[in-house]
Motif scaffolding. Structure first.
Motif, PDB file in Angstrom:
ATOM      1  N   GLY A 107      -8.823   5.492   3.828  1.00 31.96           N
ATOM      2  CA  GLY A 107      -7.468   5.592   3.300  1.00 31.96           C
ATOM      3  C   GLY A 107      -7.002   7.028   3.164  1.00 31.96           C
ATOM      4  O   GLY A 107      -7.759   7.978   3.386  1.00 31.96           O
ATOM      5  N   GLY A 108      -5.743   7.199   2.788  1.00 32.49           N
ATOM      6  CA  GLY A 108      -5.188   8.531   2.622  1.00 32.49           C
ATOM      7  C   GLY A 108      -3.680   8.519   2.728  1.00 32.49           C
ATOM      8  O   GLY A 108      -3.053   7.467   2.881  1.00 32.49           O
ATOM      9  N   VAL A 109      -3.094   9.714   2.637  1.00 29.02           N
ATOM     10  CA  VAL A 109      -1.640   9.873   2.675  1.00 29.02           C
ATOM     11  C   VAL A 109      -1.229  10.327   4.071  1.00 29.02           C
ATOM     12  O   VAL A 109      -1.738  11.328   4.587  1.00 29.02           O
ATOM     13  CB  VAL A 109      -1.164  10.901   1.632  1.00 29.02           C
ATOM     14  CG1 VAL A 109       0.353  11.068   1.705  1.00 29.02           C
ATOM     15  CG2 VAL A 109      -1.590  10.469   0.236  1.00 29.02           C
ATOM     16  N   GLU A 127       0.958   6.261   1.140  1.00 27.92           N
ATOM     17  CA  GLU A 127      -0.457   6.345   0.787  1.00 27.92           C
ATOM     18  C   GLU A 127      -1.103   4.987   1.035  1.00 27.92           C
ATOM     19  O   GLU A 127      -0.693   3.979   0.454  1.00 27.92           O
ATOM     20  CB  GLU A 127      -0.642   6.751  -0.672  1.00 27.92           C
ATOM     21  CG  GLU A 127      -2.112   6.867  -1.070  1.00 27.92           C
ATOM     22  CD  GLU A 127      -2.314   7.382  -2.471  1.00 27.92           C
ATOM     23  OE1 GLU A 127      -3.485   7.510  -2.892  1.00 27.92           O
ATOM     24  OE2 GLU A 127      -1.305   7.668  -3.153  1.00 27.92           O
ATOM     25  N   PHE A 128      -2.100   4.977   1.893  1.00 34.50           N
ATOM     26  CA  PHE A 128      -2.810   3.749   2.240  1.00 34.50           C
ATOM     27  C   PHE A 128      -4.106   3.693   1.450  1.00 34.50           C
ATOM     28  O   PHE A 128      -4.916   4.626   1.484  1.00 34.50           O
ATOM     29  CB  PHE A 128      -3.123   3.721   3.739  1.00 34.50           C
ATOM     30  CG  PHE A 128      -1.904   3.632   4.617  1.00 34.50           C
ATOM     31  CD1 PHE A 128      -1.490   2.415   5.135  1.00 34.50           C
ATOM     32  CD2 PHE A 128      -1.163   4.767   4.916  1.00 34.50           C
ATOM     33  CE1 PHE A 128      -0.370   2.334   5.944  1.00 34.50           C
ATOM     34  CE2 PHE A 128      -0.039   4.697   5.721  1.00 34.50           C
ATOM     35  CZ  PHE A 128       0.361   3.477   6.239  1.00 34.50           C
ATOM     36  N   VAL A 133      -0.115  -0.420   0.390  1.00 24.05           N
ATOM     37  CA  VAL A 133       0.549   0.841   0.703  1.00 24.05           C
ATOM     38  C   VAL A 133       1.388   1.238  -0.497  1.00 24.05           C
ATOM     39  O   VAL A 133       2.118   0.410  -1.054  1.00 24.05           O
ATOM     40  CB  VAL A 133       1.453   0.710   1.950  1.00 24.05           C
ATOM     41  CG1 VAL A 133       2.145   2.034   2.241  1.00 24.05           C
ATOM     42  CG2 VAL A 133       0.648   0.254   3.149  1.00 24.05           C
ATOM     43  N   GLU A 134       1.293   2.498  -0.885  1.00 22.67           N
ATOM     44  CA  GLU A 134       2.096   3.009  -1.988  1.00 22.67           C
ATOM     45  C   GLU A 134       3.063   4.065  -1.467  1.00 22.67           C
ATOM     46  O   GLU A 134       2.864   4.641  -0.408  1.00 22.67           O
ATOM     47  CB  GLU A 134       1.197   3.613  -3.069  1.00 22.67           C
ATOM     48  CG  GLU A 134       0.257   2.607  -3.716  1.00 22.67           C
ATOM     49  CD  GLU A 134      -0.594   3.231  -4.802  1.00 22.67           C
ATOM     50  OE1 GLU A 134      -0.380   4.425  -5.092  1.00 22.67           O
ATOM     51  OE2 GLU A 134      -1.461   2.536  -5.350  1.00 22.67           O
ATOM     52  N   ASP A 198       2.310  -7.142   0.499  1.00 21.12           N
ATOM     53  CA  ASP A 198       3.672  -6.771   0.090  1.00 21.12           C
ATOM     54  C   ASP A 198       4.176  -5.497   0.762  1.00 21.12           C
ATOM     55  O   ASP A 198       4.762  -4.618   0.116  1.00 21.12           O
ATOM     56  CB  ASP A 198       3.734  -6.599  -1.435  1.00 21.12           C
ATOM     57  CG  ASP A 198       3.350  -7.863  -2.178  1.00 21.12           C
ATOM     58  OD1 ASP A 198       3.735  -8.948  -1.712  1.00 21.12           O
ATOM     59  OD2 ASP A 198       2.657  -7.762  -3.205  1.00 21.12           O
ATOM     60  N   VAL A 199       3.968  -5.394   2.058  1.00 22.22           N
ATOM     61  CA  VAL A 199       4.383  -4.199   2.785  1.00 22.22           C
ATOM     62  C   VAL A 199       5.647  -4.447   3.601  1.00 22.22           C
ATOM     63  O   VAL A 199       6.528  -3.595   3.665  1.00 22.22           O
ATOM     64  CB  VAL A 199       3.240  -3.705   3.704  1.00 22.22           C
ATOM     65  CG1 VAL A 199       3.723  -2.596   4.624  1.00 22.22           C
ATOM     66  CG2 VAL A 199       2.066  -3.225   2.859  1.00 22.22           C
ATOM     67  N   THR A 200       5.752  -5.610   4.212  1.00 21.44           N
ATOM     68  CA  THR A 200       6.922  -5.923   5.026  1.00 21.44           C
ATOM     69  C   THR A 200       8.008  -6.576   4.171  1.00 21.44           C
ATOM     70  O   THR A 200       7.769  -6.987   3.036  1.00 21.44           O
ATOM     71  CB  THR A 200       6.551  -6.867   6.180  1.00 21.44           C
ATOM     72  OG1 THR A 200       6.154  -8.137   5.639  1.00 21.44           O
ATOM     73  CG2 THR A 200       5.410  -6.286   6.996  1.00 21.44           C
TER      74      THR A 200
END
Length: 239
Positions: A107-109, A127-128, A133-134, A198-200
């Motif tokens: 993960g990472g930004v 950010e994953f 995803v944030e 909850d990304v799309t």
């Protein structure tokens, strides 16, 4: 579930079909070929996984920002395929799909960029972590290169970006820009967003949905400069 992904936000028209464990992607470079080739690309991808276009049960479309004409082509085709059918319809930013392709192990930004013309960029920073995803609020957005200072630190910067802006972008972000084929849109990555939580965005009113163009078409900008007055702004366009 048989899923079709469509991303026409950039000069690359990319489509992908997932049927169970099978997945196929087809693409064509060159914005002028989107309208004339997209259906044949979809048909070819469907055949590669052993299904027909009529068997598609779910569609995810890149909703922009990006090429005005390209986005309209993708939207029109997706709407036509869903017409009078029970289709599970989703959208997501093209930049988010491209960002997901370059997530570091663990993960990472990721900061994803694209050319918005006139010295500006489309930018999305996410950010994953794990299955989510944030940082989705307010992204993507249109920025000047200097505005990227407010979006750092990041782990990865993915283009492609205009050659004239590359050095400035790398100096501001402190990171080399991933460019070329690894940075190109890929509809398989768009489909992959459906695997995250909850990304799309699910769309229920397909007929009235419009892409997020990000800015007026270049032809409109030229007309407004010539005539010294603005034209009406369609939905999904920021001034």
């Amino acid at each position: 579930m048989i899923t079709l992904g469509i991303d026409t936000a950039t000069d690359r028209c990319t489509v992908a079909v997932r049927a169970g464990m099978l997945e196929a992607e087809r693409h064509l470079d060159g914005a002028r070929g989107h309208a004339t080739n997209i259906l044949s690309l979809i048909d070819d991808a469907c055949k590669a996984v052993g299904v027909t276009i009529g068997a598609v049960e779910r569609i995810i479309v890149a909703d922009g920002p990006g090429s005005f004409t390209g986005l309209r082509v993708g939207a029109a085709v997706a709407k036509a395929l869903a017409w009078r059918r029970e289709i599970d319809w989703h959208t997501a930013p093209s930049l988010l799909g491209r960002a997901r392709r370059r997530v570091p192990p663990g993960g990472g930004v990721v900061l994803a960029l694209a050319d918005a013309l006139r010295g500006e960029l489309y930018a999305g920073r996410w950010e994953f972590a794990g299955n989510g995803v944030e940082g989705r609020d307010g992204f993507p957005r249109t920025v000047l290169p200097r505005d990227l200072a407010a979006l750092i630190p990041v782990d990865v910067v993915v283009g492609p970006v205009p050659a004239a802006l590359r050095a400035e972008i790398e100096a501001i972000t402190g990171s080399g820009v991933i460019d070329g084929e690894p940075a190109m849109a890929d509809a398989r990555a768009l489909i992959g967003l459906l695997d995250l939580a909850d990304v799309t965005t699910r769309v229920s009113d397909i007929d009235n949905w419009e892409p997020i163009y990000g800015r007026p078409a270049e032809a409109q900008a030229v007309w407004e400069r010539k005539h010294g007055r603005p034209l009406p702004t369609p939905p999904g366009i920021a001034r």
